[in-house]
Design an enzyme around this catalytic site. Structure first.
Site, PDB file in Angstrom:
ATOM      1  N   ARG A 240      56.822  27.476  18.294  1.00 32.90           N
ATOM      2  CA  ARG A 240      56.041  28.642  17.833  1.00 32.90           C
ATOM      3  C   ARG A 240      56.947  29.732  17.267  1.00 32.90           C
ATOM      4  O   ARG A 240      56.627  30.352  16.249  1.00 32.90           O
ATOM      5  CB  ARG A 240      55.194  29.172  18.986  1.00 32.90           C
ATOM      6  CG  ARG A 240      54.178  28.136  19.504  1.00 32.90           C
ATOM      7  CD  ARG A 240      52.756  28.554  19.216  1.00 32.90           C
ATOM      8  NE  ARG A 240      51.833  27.438  19.370  1.00 32.90           N
ATOM      9  CZ  ARG A 240      50.806  27.407  20.226  1.00 32.90           C
ATOM     10  NH1 ARG A 240      50.588  28.442  21.030  1.00 32.90           N
ATOM     11  NH2 ARG A 240      49.998  26.371  20.257  1.00 32.90           N
TER      12      ARG A 240
ATOM     13  N   ASN B 182      73.352  19.241  32.658  1.00 33.48           N
ATOM     14  CA  ASN B 182      74.776  19.193  32.302  1.00 33.48           C
ATOM     15  C   ASN B 182      75.127  18.047  31.360  1.00 33.48           C
ATOM     16  O   ASN B 182      75.904  18.220  30.424  1.00 33.48           O
ATOM     17  CB  ASN B 182      75.626  19.069  33.572  1.00 33.48           C
ATOM     18  CG  ASN B 182      75.810  20.419  34.231  1.00 33.48           C
ATOM     19  OD1 ASN B 182      76.215  21.376  33.582  1.00 33.48           O
ATOM     20  ND2 ASN B 182      75.507  20.508  35.517  1.00 33.48           N
TER      21      ASN B 182
ATOM     22  N   THR C 226      66.683  21.941  34.088  1.00 32.71           N
ATOM     23  CA  THR C 226      66.929  21.020  35.205  1.00 32.71           C
ATOM     24  C   THR C 226      66.489  21.707  36.485  1.00 32.71           C
ATOM     25  O   THR C 226      66.610  22.926  36.611  1.00 32.71           O
ATOM     26  CB  THR C 226      68.427  20.631  35.307  1.00 32.71           C
ATOM     27  OG1 THR C 226      68.644  19.968  36.562  1.00 32.71           O
ATOM     28  CG2 THR C 226      69.367  21.814  35.244  1.00 32.71           C
ATOM     29  N   ILE C 227      65.991  20.907  37.425  1.00 35.14           N
ATOM     30  CA  ILE C 227      65.545  21.534  38.683  1.00 35.14           C
ATOM     31  C   ILE C 227      66.735  21.937  39.560  1.00 35.14           C
ATOM     32  O   ILE C 227      66.585  22.699  40.500  1.00 35.14           O
ATOM     33  CB  ILE C 227      64.601  20.613  39.503  1.00 35.14           C
ATOM     34  CG1 ILE C 227      65.311  19.328  39.935  1.00 35.14           C
ATOM     35  CG2 ILE C 227      63.340  20.318  38.734  1.00 35.14           C
ATOM     36  CD1 ILE C 227      64.546  18.560  41.017  1.00 35.14           C
ATOM     37  N   ASP C 228      67.921  21.419  39.240  1.00 36.59           N
ATOM     38  CA  ASP C 228      69.071  21.586  40.153  1.00 36.59           C
ATOM     39  C   ASP C 228      69.698  22.979  40.180  1.00 36.59           C
ATOM     40  O   ASP C 228      70.479  23.288  41.075  1.00 36.59           O
ATOM     41  CB  ASP C 228      70.168  20.570  39.795  1.00 36.59           C
ATOM     42  CG  ASP C 228      69.726  19.147  40.055  1.00 36.59           C
ATOM     43  OD1 ASP C 228      68.885  18.946  40.953  1.00 36.59           O
ATOM     44  OD2 ASP C 228      70.205  18.236  39.356  1.00 36.59           O
TER      45      ASP C 228
ATOM     46  N   GLU D 107      66.498  25.691  60.533  1.00 30.48           N
ATOM     47  CA  GLU D 107      67.532  26.011  61.529  1.00 30.48           C
ATOM     48  C   GLU D 107      68.925  25.717  60.978  1.00 30.48           C
ATOM     49  O   GLU D 107      69.886  26.411  61.259  1.00 30.48           O
ATOM     50  CB  GLU D 107      67.345  25.182  62.812  1.00 30.48           C
ATOM     51  CG  GLU D 107      66.370  25.776  63.788  1.00 30.48           C
ATOM     52  CD  GLU D 107      64.950  25.798  63.252  1.00 30.48           C
ATOM     53  OE1 GLU D 107      64.551  24.835  62.569  1.00 30.48           O
ATOM     54  OE2 GLU D 107      64.241  26.797  63.499  1.00 30.48           O
TER      55      GLU D 107
ATOM     56  N   MET E  48      66.520  17.206  46.895  1.00 27.38           N
ATOM     57  CA  MET E  48      67.398  16.840  45.772  1.00 27.38           C
ATOM     58  C   MET E  48      68.590  17.783  45.669  1.00 27.38           C
ATOM     59  O   MET E  48      68.547  18.906  46.172  1.00 27.38           O
ATOM     60  CB  MET E  48      66.611  16.827  44.466  1.00 27.38           C
ATOM     61  CG  MET E  48      65.793  15.554  44.318  1.00 27.38           C
ATOM     62  SD  MET E  48      65.017  15.450  42.706  1.00 27.38           S
ATOM     63  CE  MET E  48      64.399  13.768  42.760  1.00 27.38           C
TER      64      MET E  48
ATOM     65  N   SER F 256      73.153  16.517  29.248  1.00 24.97           N
ATOM     66  CA  SER F 256      72.579  16.822  27.932  1.00 24.97           C
ATOM     67  C   SER F 256      73.435  17.856  27.205  1.00 24.97           C
ATOM     68  O   SER F 256      73.607  17.787  25.984  1.00 24.97           O
ATOM     69  CB  SER F 256      71.155  17.356  28.100  1.00 24.97           C
ATOM     70  OG  SER F 256      70.419  16.453  28.889  1.00 24.97           O
TER      71      SER F 256
ATOM     72  N   LYS G  33      62.453  26.498  72.073  1.00 23.48           N
ATOM     73  CA  LYS G  33      61.958  26.222  70.712  1.00 23.48           C
ATOM     74  C   LYS G  33      61.180  24.909  70.677  1.00 23.48           C
ATOM     75  O   LYS G  33      61.587  23.925  71.296  1.00 23.48           O
ATOM     76  CB  LYS G  33      63.145  26.116  69.742  1.00 23.48           C
ATOM     77  CG  LYS G  33      63.424  27.383  69.011  1.00 23.48           C
ATOM     78  CD  LYS G  33      64.602  27.220  68.075  1.00 23.48           C
ATOM     79  CE  LYS G  33      64.213  26.522  66.816  1.00 23.48           C
ATOM     80  NZ  LYS G  33      63.422  27.361  65.911  1.00 23.48           N
TER      81      LYS G  33
END
Ligand code: ATP
Length: 319
Positions: free
Chosen positions: A25, A103, A125-127, A187, A169, A105, A213
């Site tokens: 766009r 990275n 990237t999700i990382d 924890e 991941m 790419s 706990k």
């Protein structure tokens, strides 16, 4: 510049579609023709290239994955592969390319830049492991997916008074583990950037147990090692009822969060602006909420670092 191209490569991440939409766009807004290159560098080599119109990117801003598809392409790591890609771009008259990916790419975009072809990298990237940007497109969505999972597992952990090891991941970067662990009240958080001693985890678990706990959550980034093995070790050393959950690919997909859509829109449009200004060989990012760009030839030499203060905080809060 009259014609530009856009491709997505490597692992998909939520928000890639919003970035593609922004490139298309913004390009058309400035009078450019924009071409979609399908299946990453593989489609670049084989010429899977199509002109995109305003409507081609309609109804995708809220969708995960990538409408251009993505692929891993070994051939593009060779000089011959890279030259074939440039030939295809020239055949279509495409004068600049936006590469959305991680990275690997970026390495491809770096190679094209070294061959003198103008490229701009957009961090998808999700990382969250790309240097030169505080956030990558998809990280926030993945994080929220992980937190939802942790919250659900926590209900079961509490009801059954169990210890849960949750593997998330992150092969080289611990951002997903660290952020989700902090937000999910884990924890213990194990990340590739920090060494850990199993004895320390056991001590912490036992201390928690002694003060009554009902459950414990341990987040393990996949780069640290197998969650299953860590879970087994904990069970052997404590005799606590321990379960392991490996979240896997649910972390990749899903509708992008508002944050990722806005980030993708800003970064995609900024990449086009750079190409319009004759600036190839760059990669875009966001730092302190400002759009920034860096030299793509240099950026990959800089290591990605996690925020060690957050890691310290996570330990203090789970005392
Ligand atoms: P993610 O981090 O989400 O896995 P990524 O972009 O790092 O994404 P990779 O599989 O590492 O994913 O890389 C994607 C593609 O980039 C590779 O399949 C290859 O086509 C190209 N690529 C990777 N490294 C190089 C390189 N050294 N030279 C040229 N191209 C490369």
């Amino acid at each position: 510049m009259k014609k530009i191209g856009v491709l997505t490569s490597g692992g998909d991440s939520p928000g890639m579609n919003a970035a593609i939409r922004a490139v298309v766009r913004k390009g058309i807004f400035h009078g450019l023709e924009v071409y979609g290159i399908y299946n990453g560098y593989s489609g670049l080599i084989s010429g899977k290239i199509q002109k995109l119109e305003l409507g081609s990117v309609g109804d995708i801003i809220h969708r995960g994955g990538t409408m251009l598809y993505t692929a891993r392409c070994e051939e593009f790591k060779t000089i011959e592969g890279q030259k074939k890609g440039i030939e295809q771009l020239k055949k279509f008259g495409i004068e600049g390319l936006v590469v959305i990916g991680g990275n690997g790419s970026y390495m491809g975009a770096k190679k094209l830049t070294e061959h003198g072809y103008p490229c701009v990298g957009v961090p998808g990237t999700i990382d969250n492991d790309i240097p030169g940007t505080d956030y990558t497109i998809g990280f926030d969505t993945a994080l929220n997916t992980v937190i939802q999972a942790i919250d659900k597992i926590r209900d079961t952990a509490t009801s059954h008074e169990r210890t849960y090891v949750i593997e998330v991941m992150g092969r080289d970067a611990g951002d997903i583990a660290l952020w989700s662990g902090l937000a999910g009240g884990a924890e213990t958080i194990l990340i590739p950037e920090a060494d850990f001693k199993i004895e320390e985890i056991i001590d912490r678990l036992k201390r928690g147990h002694e003060r009554g706990k009902k459950h414990s959550i341990i987040i393990v980034a996949e780069g640290v090692g197998s969650g299953v093995e860590i879970g087994q070790k904990i069970k052997e050393m404590t005799n606590f009822e321990t379960r392991v959950s490996v979240l896997g690919h649910i972390q990749r997909g899903g509708s992008p969060t508002a944050f990722d859509r806005v980030l993708a829109s800003r970064l995609g449009a900024y990449a086009v602006e750079l190409l319009l200004n004759g600036k190839g060989g760059r990669c875009v990012g966001i730092q302190n909420n400002q759009l920034v760009d860096h030299d793509i030839l240099e950026i990959l030499d800089q290591p990605h670092t996690v925020d060690k203060s957050m890691y310290k905080l996570s330990k203090e809060l789970s005392i």
